[in-house]
Write a protein that holds these residues in place. Structure first.
Motif, PDB file in Angstrom:
ATOM      1  N   GLN A 108       0.678  -1.296  -0.090  1.00  0.00           N
ATOM      2  CA  GLN A 108      -0.057   0.043   0.124  1.00  0.00           C
ATOM      3  C   GLN A 108       0.959   1.280   0.098  1.00  0.00           C
ATOM      4  OE1 GLN A 108      -3.404  -0.186  -0.022  1.00  0.00           O
ATOM      5  NE2 GLN A 108      -2.879  -1.925  -0.804  1.00  0.00           N
ATOM      6  N   ALA A 109       0.349   2.354  -0.290  1.00  0.00           N
ATOM      7  CA  ALA A 109       1.122   3.560  -0.575  1.00  0.00           C
ATOM      8  C   ALA A 109       0.225   4.611   0.234  1.00  0.00           C
ATOM      9  CB  ALA A 109       1.265   3.870  -1.956  1.00  0.00           C
ATOM     10  N   VAL A 110       1.229   5.369   1.045  1.00  0.00           N
ATOM     11  CA  VAL A 110       0.530   6.696   1.550  1.00  0.00           C
ATOM     12  C   VAL A 110       0.848   8.091   0.640  1.00  0.00           C
ATOM     13  CG1 VAL A 110       0.790   5.696   3.773  1.00  0.00           C
ATOM     14  CG2 VAL A 110       2.539   7.199   2.664  1.00  0.00           C
ATOM     15  N   CYS A 111       0.309   9.007   0.924  1.00  0.00           N
ATOM     16  CA  CYS A 111       0.377  10.338   0.050  1.00  0.00           C
ATOM     17  C   CYS A 111       1.655  10.913   0.378  1.00  0.00           C
ATOM     18  CB  CYS A 111      -0.674  11.225   0.099  1.00  0.00           C
ATOM     19  SG  CYS A 111      -2.281  10.897  -0.448  1.00  0.00           S
ATOM     20  N   ALA A 112       2.103  11.858  -0.384  1.00  0.00           N
ATOM     21  CA  ALA A 112       3.533  12.303  -0.350  1.00  0.00           C
ATOM     22  C   ALA A 112       3.261  13.910  -0.927  1.00  0.00           C
ATOM     23  CB  ALA A 112       4.839  11.908  -0.866  1.00  0.00           C
ATOM     24  N   GLN A 113       3.861  14.780  -0.497  1.00  0.00           N
ATOM     25  CA  GLN A 113       3.611  16.063  -1.154  1.00  0.00           C
ATOM     26  C   GLN A 113       4.589  16.640  -2.058  1.00  0.00           C
ATOM     27  OE1 GLN A 113       3.611  18.486   2.660  1.00  0.00           O
ATOM     28  NE2 GLN A 113       1.209  18.700   2.608  1.00  0.00           N
ATOM     29  N   ARG A 114       5.658  15.649  -2.084  1.00  0.00           N
ATOM     30  CA  ARG A 114       7.059  16.367  -3.005  1.00  0.00           C
ATOM     31  C   ARG A 114       6.700  15.532  -4.169  1.00  0.00           C
ATOM     32  NH1 ARG A 114       8.443  16.056   2.155  1.00  0.00           N
ATOM     33  NH2 ARG A 114       9.645  17.774   3.041  1.00  0.00           N
ATOM     34  N   SER A 115       6.775  16.235  -5.285  1.00  0.00           N
ATOM     35  CA  SER A 115       6.574  15.799  -6.736  1.00  0.00           C
ATOM     36  C   SER A 115       7.560  14.477  -7.082  1.00  0.00           C
ATOM     37  CB  SER A 115       6.550  16.826  -7.828  1.00  0.00           C
ATOM     38  OG  SER A 115       7.960  17.382  -7.777  1.00  0.00           O
ATOM     39  N   TYR A 116       8.718  14.612  -6.436  1.00  0.00           N
ATOM     40  CA  TYR A 116       9.762  13.520  -6.849  1.00  0.00           C
ATOM     41  C   TYR A 116       9.550  12.256  -6.221  1.00  0.00           C
ATOM     42  CZ  TYR A 116      11.870  14.520  -2.185  1.00  0.00           C
ATOM     43  OH  TYR A 116      12.037  14.769  -0.754  1.00  0.00           O
ATOM     44  N   GLU A 117       8.566  12.280  -5.285  1.00  0.00           N
ATOM     45  CA  GLU A 117       8.086  10.844  -4.793  1.00  0.00           C
ATOM     46  C   GLU A 117       7.154  10.230  -5.584  1.00  0.00           C
ATOM     47  OE1 GLU A 117       8.273  10.387  -0.325  1.00  0.00           O
ATOM     48  OE2 GLU A 117       8.223  12.664  -0.434  1.00  0.00           O
ATOM     49  N   TYR A 118       6.983  10.777  -6.831  1.00  0.00           N
ATOM     50  CA  TYR A 118       5.910  10.160  -7.704  1.00  0.00           C
ATOM     51  C   TYR A 118       6.754   9.725  -8.907  1.00  0.00           C
ATOM     52  CZ  TYR A 118       2.460  11.905  -4.698  1.00  0.00           C
ATOM     53  OH  TYR A 118       1.566  12.211  -3.794  1.00  0.00           O
ATOM     54  N   ASP A 119       6.590   8.615  -9.503  1.00  0.00           N
ATOM     55  CA  ASP A 119       7.420   8.322 -10.626  1.00  0.00           C
ATOM     56  C   ASP A 119       6.730   7.744 -11.979  1.00  0.00           C
ATOM     57  OD1 ASP A 119       7.897   4.753  -9.332  1.00  0.00           O
ATOM     58  OD2 ASP A 119       6.019   5.829  -9.893  1.00  0.00           O
ATOM     59  N   SER A 120       5.418   7.970 -11.677  1.00  0.00           N
ATOM     60  CA  SER A 120       4.683   8.092 -13.166  1.00  0.00           C
ATOM     61  C   SER A 120       3.754   9.242 -13.144  1.00  0.00           C
ATOM     62  CB  SER A 120       3.924   6.520 -13.165  1.00  0.00           C
ATOM     63  OG  SER A 120       4.892   5.523 -13.080  1.00  0.00           O
ATOM     64  N   TRP A 121       3.934   9.827 -14.475  1.00  0.00           N
ATOM     65  CA  TRP A 121       3.013  10.871 -14.690  1.00  0.00           C
ATOM     66  C   TRP A 121       2.191  11.040 -16.060  1.00  0.00           C
ATOM     67  CZ3 TRP A 121       3.173  15.452 -11.527  1.00  0.00           C
ATOM     68  CH2 TRP A 121       4.156  15.520 -10.495  1.00  0.00           C
ATOM     69  N   GLY A 122       1.177  11.406 -15.908  1.00  0.00           N
ATOM     70  CA  GLY A 122       0.301  11.704 -17.326  1.00  0.00           C
ATOM     71  C   GLY A 122       0.703  12.853 -18.022  1.00  0.00           C
ATOM     72  N   GLN A 123       0.152  13.236 -19.173  1.00  0.00           N
ATOM     73  CA  GLN A 123       0.600  14.264 -19.923  1.00  0.00           C
ATOM     74  C   GLN A 123      -0.035  15.531 -19.518  1.00  0.00           C
ATOM     75  OE1 GLN A 123      -1.896  12.293 -20.623  1.00  0.00           O
ATOM     76  NE2 GLN A 123      -3.371  13.624 -21.443  1.00  0.00           N
ATOM     77  N   GLY A 124      -1.069  15.391 -18.640  1.00  0.00           N
ATOM     78  CA  GLY A 124      -1.630  16.996 -18.383  1.00  0.00           C
ATOM     79  C   GLY A 124      -2.753  17.073 -19.061  1.00  0.00           C
ATOM     80  N   THR A 125      -3.835  17.803 -18.386  1.00  0.00           N
ATOM     81  CA  THR A 125      -4.924  18.409 -18.828  1.00  0.00           C
ATOM     82  C   THR A 125      -4.994  19.830 -18.588  1.00  0.00           C
ATOM     83  OG1 THR A 125      -7.285  18.067 -19.457  1.00  0.00           O
ATOM     84  CG2 THR A 125      -6.468  17.614 -17.451  1.00  0.00           C
ATOM     85  N   GLN A 126      -5.447  20.370 -19.477  1.00  0.00           N
ATOM     86  CA  GLN A 126      -5.670  22.255 -19.248  1.00  0.00           C
ATOM     87  C   GLN A 126      -6.792  22.559 -18.797  1.00  0.00           C
ATOM     88  OE1 GLN A 126      -3.250  25.095 -20.091  1.00  0.00           O
ATOM     89  NE2 GLN A 126      -4.753  25.929 -18.953  1.00  0.00           N
ATOM     90  N   VAL A 127      -6.949  23.284 -17.723  1.00  0.00           N
ATOM     91  CA  VAL A 127      -8.202  24.013 -17.071  1.00  0.00           C
ATOM     92  C   VAL A 127      -8.003  25.383 -17.034  1.00  0.00           C
ATOM     93  CG1 VAL A 127      -9.177  24.122 -14.833  1.00  0.00           C
ATOM     94  CG2 VAL A 127      -8.343  22.027 -15.537  1.00  0.00           C
ATOM     95  N   THR A 128      -8.939  25.839 -17.685  1.00  0.00           N
ATOM     96  CA  THR A 128      -8.858  27.621 -17.785  1.00  0.00           C
ATOM     97  C   THR A 128     -10.039  28.017 -17.126  1.00  0.00           C
ATOM     98  OG1 THR A 128      -7.508  27.431 -19.757  1.00  0.00           O
ATOM     99  CG2 THR A 128      -8.679  29.319 -19.559  1.00  0.00           C
ATOM    100  N   VAL A 129      -9.961  28.936 -16.257  1.00  0.00           N
ATOM    101  CA  VAL A 129     -11.025  29.487 -15.524  1.00  0.00           C
ATOM    102  C   VAL A 129     -11.163  31.015 -15.976  1.00  0.00           C
ATOM    103  CG1 VAL A 129     -12.550  29.863 -13.479  1.00  0.00           C
ATOM    104  CG2 VAL A 129     -10.882  27.972 -13.556  1.00  0.00           C
ATOM    105  N   SER A 130     -12.126  31.248 -16.759  1.00  0.00           N
ATOM    106  CA  SER A 130     -12.178  32.754 -17.206  1.00  0.00           C
ATOM    107  C   SER A 130     -13.595  33.101 -17.864  1.00  0.00           C
ATOM    108  CB  SER A 130     -11.189  32.917 -18.339  1.00  0.00           C
ATOM    109  OG  SER A 130     -11.255  34.146 -19.056  1.00  0.00           O
ATOM    110  N   SER A 131     -13.934  34.349 -17.609  1.00  0.00           N
ATOM    111  CA  SER A 131     -15.249  34.951 -18.083  1.00  0.00           C
ATOM    112  C   SER A 131     -15.202  35.387 -19.420  1.00  0.00           C
ATOM    113  CB  SER A 131     -15.541  35.914 -17.199  1.00  0.00           C
ATOM    114  OG  SER A 131     -14.731  36.803 -17.032  1.00  0.00           O
TER     115      SER A 131
END
Length: 131
Positions: A108-131
């Protein structure tokens, strides 16, 4: 090969909502903690939220507490980030990342706050909040 794919981003007005999804392929998520991070133009990547592999523990950045909710369904191999009451300052590319098991006995895995403790990443999705 471990692969994460984010979806659900888009353009939304202030006060609106979006639900981001993080789907895994090539492995099962049930032994991984999943974190959501975001990066706005000209800013460093920051942690937004995380959920432990069991789903029993979650953490949120102060800036999103009370507005964002992270959840997971290991049977569907998916983690979601429900974002409500969105603000222009939430505009960023959002990434999900997997942290491998931290307990070799229970896998099992607990959470970590530092990004370097995560070893697999997605490509990202853009979120834009604007009127």
């Amino acid at each position: 090969q471990l692969q994460l794919v984010e979806s659900g981003g888009g353009l939304v007005q202030p006060g609106g909502s979006l639900r981001l999804s993080c789907a895994a392929s090539g492995f099962t998520l049930d032994s991984y903690a999943i974190g959501w991070f975001r990066q706005a133009p000209g800013k460093e990547r920051e942690g937004v939220s995380c959920i432990s592999s069991s789903g029993g523990s979650t953490i949120y950045a102060d800036s999103v507490k009370g507005r964002f909710t992270i959840s997971r369904d290991n049977a569907k191999n998916t983690v979601w980030l429900q974002m409500n009451s969105l603000k222009p300052e939430d505009t960023a590319v959002y990434y999900c990342a997997a942290r491998p098991p931290t307990d070799i006995t229970t896998l099992q895995a607990v959470c970590a706050q530092r990004s370097y403790e995560y070893d697999s990443w997605g490509q990202g999705t853009q979120v834009t909040v604007s009127s």
